[in-house]
Design a protein around this motif. Structure first.
Motif, PDB file in Angstrom:
ATOM      1  N   GLY A 260       0.827  -1.195   0.000  1.00 27.15           N
ATOM      2  CA  GLY A 260       0.000   0.000   0.000  1.00 27.15           C
ATOM      3  C   GLY A 260       0.861   1.243   0.000  1.00 27.15           C
ATOM      4  N   GLN A 261       0.272   2.371   0.343  1.00 24.95           N
ATOM      5  CA  GLN A 261       0.982   3.644   0.356  1.00 24.95           C
ATOM      6  C   GLN A 261       1.050   4.201   1.769  1.00 24.95           C
ATOM      7  N   TRP A 262       2.187   4.785   2.077  1.00 26.41           N
ATOM      8  CA  TRP A 262       2.487   5.276   3.412  1.00 26.41           C
ATOM      9  C   TRP A 262       3.135   6.654   3.306  1.00 26.41           C
ATOM     10  N   VAL A 263       3.005   7.456   4.363  1.00 27.16           N
ATOM     11  CA  VAL A 263       3.571   8.797   4.398  1.00 27.16           C
ATOM     12  C   VAL A 263       4.289   9.008   5.717  1.00 27.16           C
ATOM     13  N   ASP A 264       5.491   9.566   5.658  1.00 24.75           N
ATOM     14  CA  ASP A 264       6.260   9.903   6.851  1.00 24.75           C
ATOM     15  C   ASP A 264       6.857  11.290   6.666  1.00 24.75           C
ATOM     16  N   GLU A 265       7.475  11.829   7.717  1.00 19.71           N
ATOM     17  CA  GLU A 265       8.188  13.101   7.664  1.00 19.71           C
ATOM     18  C   GLU A 265       9.677  12.805   7.755  1.00 19.71           C
TER      19      GLU A 265
ATOM     20  N   VAL B 260       9.466  -1.306  -4.140  1.00 19.55           N
ATOM     21  CA  VAL B 260       9.296  -0.202  -3.192  1.00 19.55           C
ATOM     22  C   VAL B 260       9.742   1.085  -3.871  1.00 19.55           C
ATOM     23  N   SER B 261       8.937   2.129  -3.740  1.00 19.33           N
ATOM     24  CA  SER B 261       9.344   3.445  -4.225  1.00 19.33           C
ATOM     25  C   SER B 261       9.139   4.468  -3.126  1.00 19.33           C
ATOM     26  N   ALA B 262       9.950   5.503  -3.141  1.00 18.68           N
ATOM     27  CA  ALA B 262       9.846   6.595  -2.169  1.00 18.68           C
ATOM     28  C   ALA B 262      10.069   7.908  -2.908  1.00 18.68           C
TER      29      ALA B 262
ATOM     30  N   LEU C 112      10.346  17.173   5.521  1.00 20.30           N
ATOM     31  CA  LEU C 112       9.557  17.067   4.295  1.00 20.30           C
ATOM     32  C   LEU C 112       8.816  15.733   4.274  1.00 20.30           C
ATOM     33  N   PRO C 113       7.560  15.743   3.812  1.00 16.17           N
ATOM     34  CA  PRO C 113       6.850  14.468   3.674  1.00 16.17           C
ATOM     35  C   PRO C 113       7.546  13.574   2.656  1.00 16.17           C
ATOM     36  N   VAL C 114       7.502  12.286   2.908  1.00 10.95           N
ATOM     37  CA  VAL C 114       7.985  11.305   1.945  1.00 10.95           C
ATOM     38  C   VAL C 114       6.870  10.284   1.751  1.00 10.95           C
ATOM     39  N   GLN C 115       6.548  10.025   0.493  1.00  9.16           N
ATOM     40  CA  GLN C 115       5.489   9.063   0.166  1.00  9.16           C
ATOM     41  C   GLN C 115       6.136   7.754  -0.249  1.00  9.16           C
ATOM     42  N   ILE C 116       5.722   6.678   0.410  1.00 12.48           N
ATOM     43  CA  ILE C 116       6.303   5.346   0.199  1.00 12.48           C
ATOM     44  C   ILE C 116       5.238   4.434  -0.382  1.00 12.48           C
ATOM     45  N   ALA C 117       5.562   3.730  -1.453  1.00 15.05           N
ATOM     46  CA  ALA C 117       4.654   2.739  -2.042  1.00 15.05           C
ATOM     47  C   ALA C 117       5.301   1.363  -1.971  1.00 15.05           C
ATOM     48  N   VAL C 118       4.567   0.388  -1.441  1.00 10.66           N
ATOM     49  CA  VAL C 118       5.051  -0.989  -1.322  1.00 10.66           C
ATOM     50  C   VAL C 118       4.150  -1.880  -2.166  1.00 10.66           C
ATOM     51  N   VAL C 119       4.739  -2.605  -3.097  1.00  8.21           N
ATOM     52  CA  VAL C 119       3.997  -3.506  -3.980  1.00  8.21           C
ATOM     53  C   VAL C 119       4.553  -4.912  -3.815  1.00  8.21           C
TER      54      VAL C 119
ATOM     55  N   GLY D  17      -3.620 -11.271 -16.594  1.00  8.49           N
ATOM     56  CA  GLY D  17      -2.462 -11.404 -15.713  1.00  8.49           C
ATOM     57  C   GLY D  17      -2.385 -10.287 -14.690  1.00  8.49           C
ATOM     58  N   TRP D  18      -1.483 -10.442 -13.722  1.00 16.13           N
ATOM     59  CA  TRP D  18      -1.330  -9.472 -12.640  1.00 16.13           C
ATOM     60  C   TRP D  18      -0.764  -8.155 -13.157  1.00 16.13           C
ATOM     61  N   GLU D  19      -1.292  -7.050 -12.636  1.00 17.77           N
ATOM     62  CA  GLU D  19      -0.763  -5.726 -12.906  1.00 17.77           C
ATOM     63  C   GLU D  19      -0.513  -5.009 -11.584  1.00 17.77           C
ATOM     64  N   PRO D  20       0.551  -4.192 -11.497  1.00 17.17           N
ATOM     65  CA  PRO D  20       0.761  -3.395 -10.287  1.00 17.17           C
ATOM     66  C   PRO D  20      -0.431  -2.490 -10.024  1.00 17.17           C
ATOM     67  N   ALA D  21      -0.735  -2.275  -8.762  1.00 12.57           N
ATOM     68  CA  ALA D  21      -1.863  -1.419  -8.409  1.00 12.57           C
ATOM     69  C   ALA D  21      -1.601  -0.011  -8.887  1.00 12.57           C
ATOM     70  N   ALA D  22      -2.569   0.572  -9.593  1.00  9.38           N
ATOM     71  CA  ALA D  22      -2.419   1.942 -10.063  1.00  9.38           C
ATOM     72  C   ALA D  22      -2.611   2.932  -8.928  1.00  9.38           C
ATOM     73  N   GLN D  23      -3.515   2.602  -7.992  1.00  9.49           N
ATOM     74  CA  GLN D  23      -3.786   3.489  -6.868  1.00  9.49           C
ATOM     75  C   GLN D  23      -3.889   2.631  -5.612  1.00  9.49           C
ATOM     76  N   ALA D  24      -3.091   2.962  -4.617  1.00  4.81           N
ATOM     77  CA  ALA D  24      -3.225   2.345  -3.298  1.00  4.81           C
ATOM     78  C   ALA D  24      -3.313   3.491  -2.318  1.00  4.81           C
ATOM     79  N   GLU D  25      -4.526   3.772  -1.861  1.00  4.20           N
ATOM     80  CA  GLU D  25      -4.760   5.036  -1.173  1.00  4.20           C
ATOM     81  C   GLU D  25      -4.292   5.045   0.272  1.00  4.20           C
ATOM     82  N   SER D  26      -4.032   3.851   0.850  1.00  3.49           N
ATOM     83  CA  SER D  26      -3.551   3.834   2.227  1.00  3.49           C
ATOM     84  C   SER D  26      -2.804   2.544   2.459  1.00  3.49           C
ATOM     85  N   GLY D  27      -2.036   2.494   3.566  1.00  2.59           N
ATOM     86  CA  GLY D  27      -1.293   1.293   3.893  1.00  2.59           C
ATOM     87  C   GLY D  27      -2.230   0.109   4.032  1.00  2.59           C
ATOM     88  N   GLY D  28      -1.809  -1.044   3.474  1.00  2.00           N
ATOM     89  CA  GLY D  28      -2.619  -2.240   3.574  1.00  2.00           C
ATOM     90  C   GLY D  28      -3.707  -2.331   2.531  1.00  2.00           C
TER      91      GLY D  28
END
Length: 417
Positions: free
Chosen positions: A52-57, A82-84, A171-178, A359-370
């Motif tokens: 999902g997607q996560w946000v930290d400072e 994983v992207s940040a 600064l906020p950092v947005q983290i995506a975990v797939v 077939g499987w595709e990466p999630a285009a939108q994951a609005e929150s962790g999990g």
């Protein structure tokens, strides 16, 4: 009640039109999307991240310290992506010539990294996204794996920030975990596509107005066979997405439109795959056009067609993922004066026949962790609802005030008579 409903509808209409009535343009700011998390200063205390997607400072630490996050444990054949991305407000420290840099790494339980990268941005180079995309490679049941195998099944994300631009603030950092499931051989074609020459997009369609998103999570969706018009301000980046299936190839044309007194001096465009990896186009990763060349165009194409076979073999593994591909357009300027828009047009042409769509595709939108892959919602988020309600409330108050003022004026007029 009828009056209240009428006022509310009018207020919503006024709220929607408010940007057009604004006396001064404002740069579209990237708003992070995700569930809040607090990184730890050591692996032992690292919080658990799920898909999902996560946000930290993120503070400025340099090489002295990093924040750690524990990544999901995965099964044999599965893969972690994983992207940040740092979320930077370009209006802060507006005269600074310094930069800010994000560094990220996948770290094993023993403290060794197995994949890492860094990227920096500045006001002068706002098109350089402070974005890092990492890949664990598939977990192996037997033999050596770059990150994960039977003898090493723990993996952490480390993030650190360096640079002097906005170093006095977090600064906020947005983290995506797939979490990618094991590759299903039934979804492979057995044929690996090779390099292809760029395609000249000759699409002639009436452009429709669009407003690009402020980040990957809010990217405006574009369709093949259509043209779109938009604009950017200096130090602004807008995001768009186009779905590309297996067997297809994304091609697009960017054109500079007449923009009197534009404050940005160049349009710079980049392209990213569904996992936010760049370096997927023919030629350079980014291309630019001058604001002075009204009518000038450039055409970009993926290096080859998208195919899951490229995950197994081939020179373009980043094109092994069907899904949403992203286009960014940035307005750059050395010392911008004012906030006058630079107008442009995007023409989209997806070529090739879609195959293997089950077939499987990466999630285009994951609005929150999990959030499960592919479960993005069309419903507005709490921030959007708040903004809508706030705009409606302001407009409603304005209409109500106007209504009461008119009633009072009418009463006063009757008394004078």
């Amino acid at each position: 009640m009828r009056i209240l409903a009428t006022l509310l509808c009018a207020g919503l209409a006024l709220s929607a039109a408010a940007p057009a009535l604004a006396s001064e343009a404002k740069i579209l700011l990237h708003e992070p999307v995700g569930q809040q998390v607090d990184g730890a200063q050591d692996q032992g205390s690292a919080p658990q991240l799920e898909a999902g997607q996560w946000v930290d400072e993120l503070p400025t630490t340099g090489d002295d310290a990093a924040l750690y996050y524990r990544l999901p444990q995965i099964a044999d054949g599965e893969r972690l992506h994983v992207s940040a991305q740092l979320v930077v407000d370009p209006s802060q420290q507006p005269t600074s010539q310094e930069s800010t840099e994000l560094s990220a790494a996948l770290v094993q339980a023993n403290g060794d990294w197995c994949d890492r990268g860094s990227n920096s941005t500045s006001r002068r180079n706002i098109d350089n996204l402070p974005l890092v995309a990492l890949d664990s490679q598939p977990k192996k049941a037997e033999g050596y794996s770059r990150c994960l195998d039977q003898n090493n099944d723990e993996l952490y994300l480390s993030l650190q920030r360096d640079g002097r631009w906005q170093d006095d603030a977090q600064l906020p950092v947005q983290i995506a975990v797939v979490v990618q499931p094991a590759l299903d051989p039934a979804t492979l074609t057995g044929t690996t596509p090779g390099d292809l020459p760029p395609v000249s997009v000759t699409l002639d369609a009436e452009p429709q107005a669009v407003s690009g998103g402020s980040g990957f999570s809010t990217a405006a969706e574009l369709s093949s066979g259509a043209a779109y018009s938009d604009s950017v301000l200096p130090n602004e980046v807008k995001y768009y997405k186009v779905h590309v299936a297996q067997g297809q190839r994304l091609n697009y044309r960017m054109t500079v439109l007449d923009s009197p007194n534009a404050s940005a001096k160049e349009l710079v465009t980049g392209t990213y795959n569904p996992l936010l990896q760049d370096g997927i186009m023919t030629g350079t990763a980014k291309q630019e056009l001058s604001a002075d060349d009204a009518g000038a165009s450039l055409t970009r194409s993926l290096a080859t067609t998208v195919s899951r076979d490229l995950q197994v073999d081939g020179s373009h593994p980043k094109l092994g993922y069907p899904g949403d591909y992203y286009i960014t357009v940035a307005g750059t300027a050395y010392e911008p004066r004012g906030l006058n828009p630079l107008n442009f047009e995007l023409a989209i042409e997806v070529t090739g026949e879609a195959t293997g769509t089950d077939g499987w595709e990466p999630a285009a939108q994951a609005e929150s962790g999990g959030t499960a892959a592919g479960s993005g919602s069309w419903l507005p988020g709490s921030a959007q609802l708040g903004a809508l309600a706030g705009g409606a409330a302001v407009a409603l108050a304005g209409y109500a005030g106007l209504w009461f003022w008119r009633r009072r004026a009418q009463a006063a007029g009757k008394q004078r008579v």
